[in-house]
Design a protein around this motif. Sequence first.
Motif, short mmCIF file in Angstrom:
data_model
loop_
_atom_site.label_atom_id
_atom_site.label_comp_id
_atom_site.label_asym_id
_atom_site.label_seq_id
_atom_site.Cartn_x
_atom_site.Cartn_y
_atom_site.Cartn_z
N THR A 85 -5.15 0.47 -7.19
CA THR A 85 -4.23 1.59 -7.19
C THR A 85 -3.14 1.33 -8.21
O THR A 85 -3.18 0.32 -8.91
CB THR A 85 -3.60 1.80 -5.79
N SER A 86 -2.17 2.22 -8.30
CA SER A 86 -1.10 2.02 -9.26
C SER A 86 0.11 2.86 -8.92
O SER A 86 0.06 3.76 -8.10
CB SER A 86 -1.58 2.37 -10.67
N LEU A 87 1.21 2.54 -9.59
CA LEU A 87 2.39 3.39 -9.56
C LEU A 87 2.12 4.57 -10.48
O LEU A 87 1.25 4.48 -11.34
CB LEU A 87 3.62 2.63 -10.06
N ARG A 92 3.22 -3.42 -10.23
CA ARG A 92 2.09 -2.77 -10.92
C ARG A 92 0.85 -3.67 -10.90
O ARG A 92 -0.26 -3.21 -10.64
CB ARG A 92 2.46 -2.46 -12.37
N GLU A 93 1.06 -4.95 -11.24
CA GLU A 93 -0.07 -5.89 -11.28
C GLU A 93 -0.70 -6.04 -9.90
O GLU A 93 -1.93 -6.06 -9.77
CB GLU A 93 0.40 -7.25 -11.80
N ALA A 115 0.82 -1.22 0.00
CA ALA A 115 0.00 0.00 0.00
C ALA A 115 0.85 1.27 0.00
O ALA A 115 0.42 2.30 -0.52
CB ALA A 115 -0.94 0.00 1.20
N GLN A 116 2.06 1.20 0.54
CA GLN A 116 2.94 2.37 0.57
C GLN A 116 3.41 2.76 -0.83
O GLN A 116 3.86 3.88 -1.03
CB GLN A 116 4.17 2.09 1.43
N LEU A 117 3.33 1.84 -1.77
CA LEU A 117 3.81 2.10 -3.12
C LEU A 117 2.79 2.77 -4.02
O LEU A 117 3.11 3.17 -5.13
CB LEU A 117 4.29 0.79 -3.76
N ALA A 118 1.55 2.88 -3.56
CA ALA A 118 0.51 3.52 -4.37
C ALA A 118 0.93 4.96 -4.66
O ALA A 118 1.32 5.70 -3.76
CB ALA A 118 -0.82 3.50 -3.63
N ASP A 119 0.91 5.34 -5.91
CA ASP A 119 1.24 6.68 -6.38
C ASP A 119 2.73 7.04 -6.28
O ASP A 119 3.08 8.21 -6.42
CB ASP A 119 0.38 7.75 -5.68
N VAL A 120 3.59 6.06 -6.04
CA VAL A 120 5.03 6.30 -6.08
C VAL A 120 5.45 6.21 -7.55
O VAL A 120 5.03 5.30 -8.26
CB VAL A 120 5.80 5.26 -5.23
#
Length: 65
Positions: A62-64, A54-55, A29-34
């Motif tokens: 959510t996504s990178l 990403r997958e 979850a910490q990687l969302a929008d990174v």
Amino acid sequence: MMASTGGLPRSIGAPATRALNAAGYTDLAQLADVPAAELSKLHGVGPKALRLLREALEARGTSLT
């Protein structure tokens, strides 16, 4: 060793997991929008790990960036 429960997907591999943990990312979850470009600079995070992250994020809605 990091488990995937509440953490990062095991499928990304140990080098990518270590790199992300060292950078302070211990949960998907910490990687969302990174930015993907930021993650790709980490030693151990290659194209395969980015694709798998990403997958996993897309499966959560959510996504990178």
